[in-house]
Scaffold this motif. Sequence first.
Motif, mmCIF file in Angstrom:
data_model
loop_
_atom_site.group_PDB
_atom_site.id
_atom_site.type_symbol
_atom_site.label_atom_id
_atom_site.label_comp_id
_atom_site.label_asym_id
_atom_site.label_seq_id
_atom_site.Cartn_x
_atom_site.Cartn_y
_atom_site.Cartn_z
ATOM 1 N N HIS A 34 32.634 22.456 -44.609
ATOM 2 C CA HIS A 34 32.555 22.250 -43.160
ATOM 3 C C HIS A 34 31.142 21.919 -42.695
ATOM 4 O O HIS A 34 30.938 21.568 -41.546
ATOM 5 N N GLU A 35 30.156 22.019 -43.606
ATOM 6 C CA GLU A 35 28.790 21.631 -43.233
ATOM 7 C C GLU A 35 28.501 20.152 -43.495
ATOM 8 O O GLU A 35 27.450 19.636 -43.117
ATOM 9 N N HIS A 36 29.406 19.475 -44.182
ATOM 10 C CA HIS A 36 29.185 18.066 -44.553
ATOM 11 C C HIS A 36 29.234 17.177 -43.313
ATOM 12 O O HIS A 36 30.251 17.087 -42.659
ATOM 13 N N VAL A 37 28.119 16.532 -43.007
ATOM 14 C CA VAL A 37 28.091 15.613 -41.864
ATOM 15 C C VAL A 37 28.016 14.175 -42.360
ATOM 16 O O VAL A 37 27.553 13.900 -43.457
ATOM 17 N N GLY A 38 28.510 13.274 -41.531
ATOM 18 C CA GLY A 38 28.476 11.860 -41.883
ATOM 19 C C GLY A 38 29.787 11.197 -41.590
ATOM 20 O O GLY A 38 30.666 11.770 -40.944
ATOM 21 N N GLN A 39 29.902 9.982 -42.108
ATOM 22 C CA GLN A 39 31.072 9.167 -41.813
ATOM 23 C C GLN A 39 32.359 9.813 -42.307
ATOM 24 O O GLN A 39 33.405 9.658 -41.706
ATOM 25 N N THR A 40 32.287 10.519 -43.433
ATOM 26 C CA THR A 40 33.496 11.160 -43.949
ATOM 27 C C THR A 40 33.421 12.675 -43.797
ATOM 28 O O THR A 40 34.146 13.408 -44.450
ATOM 29 N N GLY A 41 32.519 13.135 -42.936
ATOM 30 C CA GLY A 41 32.431 14.564 -42.653
ATOM 31 C C GLY A 41 32.480 14.763 -41.158
ATOM 32 O O GLY A 41 33.139 14.015 -40.450
ATOM 33 N N VAL A 42 31.734 15.753 -40.682
ATOM 34 C CA VAL A 42 31.700 15.984 -39.242
ATOM 35 C C VAL A 42 30.720 15.001 -38.607
ATOM 36 O O VAL A 42 29.656 14.735 -39.162
ATOM 37 N N ALA A 43 31.090 14.434 -37.467
ATOM 38 C CA ALA A 43 30.151 13.621 -36.702
ATOM 39 C C ALA A 43 29.563 14.509 -35.620
ATOM 40 O O ALA A 43 30.296 15.198 -34.923
ATOM 41 N N ILE A 44 28.237 14.542 -35.521
ATOM 42 C CA ILE A 44 27.599 15.464 -34.580
ATOM 43 C C ILE A 44 26.642 14.699 -33.676
ATOM 44 O O ILE A 44 26.218 13.588 -34.003
ATOM 45 N N ARG A 45 26.325 15.277 -32.529
ATOM 46 C CA ARG A 45 25.339 14.668 -31.628
ATOM 47 C C ARG A 45 24.491 15.757 -30.970
ATOM 48 O O ARG A 45 24.502 15.918 -29.754
#
Lengths: 313, 246
Positions: free
Chosen positions: A236-247
């Motif tokens: 659940h910490e994976h960010v990016g195109q195939t993970g979570v998108a954050i702002r």
Amino acid sequence: MSVLVYIDTLSGKIAKNAMEAVQYGSKIGSTTVVTNGDISEGELSKLGAYGASKVLVNKALKSNDSEQITKLVAKAVESTGAETVVFSHDLVGRAVAPRLSVLLNAGLVSGAVALPNDNGQVKVNVFSGKAYGFVNVKTSKKVIALTPNSVGVVPGSGEASVEAFDADLGASKITVKEIKKQEGDILLPEAELVVSGGRGLKGPENWGMIEDLAKVLGAATACSRPVADIGWRPHHEHVGQTGVAIRPNLYIAAGISGAIQHLAGVNASKVIVVINTDPEAPFFKAADYGIVGDAFDVIPKLTEEIKKLKAEN
Amino acid sequence: MKLLVCISKAPDTTSKIDFKDNNTEFNEAGVQFIVNPYDEWYALVRALELKEANGGSVTTITVGTAEDDSIIRKALAIGADNAVRVDAKAEDAYFTAFQIAEYAKANGFDMVLTGKETINFNGSQIGGMIAQLLDQPFVSLATKLEMSGNTATIDQEIVGGSEIISLETPFVLSAAKGMAEQRIPNMRGIMAARTKPLEVIPAAACDAMTSFETFELPEAKSACKYVDADNVAELVSLLHNEAKII
Ligand SMILES: Cc1cc2nc3c(=O)[nH]c(=O)nc-3n(C[C@H](O)[C@H](O)[C@H](O)COP(=O)(O)OP(=O)(O)OC[C@H]3O[C@@H](n4cnc5c(N)ncnc54)[C@H](O)[C@@H]3O)c2cc1C
């Protein structure tokens, strides 16, 4: 215009993205909130400060079964005559908004990042943060799911009236066997400050310094995809195109190269700080502030300096 | 068990995104297309594993034009038994979900699987819409799925953590990371895919509820300000006084 906002309050608290959705709704029209679960009336009445005049609460429904919540929201739409229904595009909103759209024959805009413009079109995230689109809704009723942290939230004053709200929800076909709470109390999708680490940090044993920095800042922690894939950090910490998108307002990236798929999920951050030993790392092109240097040296110093700043202020 | 997996076409993740015709259409020139990663890596592969363990069949369904056939063949090469393409441009999420639900109703499946979202529209809309159209439960963002007879045990992401739930088929599920490991098709799979059935069916009448009017690209970032590694205090001062975020 009459607006209904559904918010998830199963934790017993009102999360920031819920306040944001309520305030967003109140800028479109006169806003009623509907929610469910065991949350106190005192807590719910505070939603008046975000523009809600009334809160409908169904205390009996304590799960997030999308079939039952859809019925609850549909009943609230009927009783308030709402023409626009707003959700946060969070884990509950993702499951309920599409169902409600079909049930009410109301076009769904998901991932909204702004209020409807003069033509009634709503700006949304597309291509995983690489572009924006403007969506036109052809139906008279509309459902909008708002991207967390997209329009922000400013508390005003006022109290909302709170009313118990009953609805025939049917029996759930889903049995909840166990709930596992995530460690740490700052949830990544809604976090304002995020500290993130990549493969450059060499191993899971080196995440202590990332957690220390996150702690002094009050930030959530995140990581690049390979780091989650190898199991150094939870998925659940994976960010990016195939993970979570954050702002978030601030994204600090240490030991992350800045591959296009990683950037897609984080480039909507307001300020990006990159720490990387390689001056040619592509991430510097997307950064506001950069330090060419060793994360093992820079991160602990950064933690110390922020501690000093916090002590002075 | 009869499983239906929704497969969507998406631009390769390294694609440069730009638009044409006054920013009203995505410019596909020079873009490589792939199977949407969530559909392929998680939904399709887990469906294949379930079939391998318990028997049954895996059908893929795509709403799209003949240009989508190459990514459909890729899904067949990874191991799906047969594929269906509803021959129409996917007007919007509702139009797409409607077509899939019509096919699912007519053919009866134990489970319909989608990916968490597509990487081009990021809507997370299709799965929930199909579930509503079929009047079935919807499990969104499943990260683990085990079957025992008709009973599924699923790990699902929820706000602030995860939960383990159980339910009976039929239902609709959207698959997220953790469900399965990506599979690279082998030569035999690729050969077999050429002759596996790909049925093309006409679209059912349905009006889209939304449309994309225009697109725009994010504003370009101004140049990065570099701070010396020996002067971390300056970075903190910039974040505090200039950016005003800490
Ligand atoms: C279809 C697809 C989808 C993908 N989706 C995602 C996604 O959603 N999210 C994602 O993150 N990736 C994604 N990727 C992977 C992406 O392409 C990159 O491989 C990945 O982001 C690289 O992770 P990284 O930066 O941690 O590691 P690396 O690329 O290995 O970079 C490590 C960096 O650390 C630096 N470094 C090394 N030592 C130090 C040190 N001591 N101090 C400071 N810096 C140091 C190096 O200079 C280097 O820049 C995807 C790839 C594909 C093909």
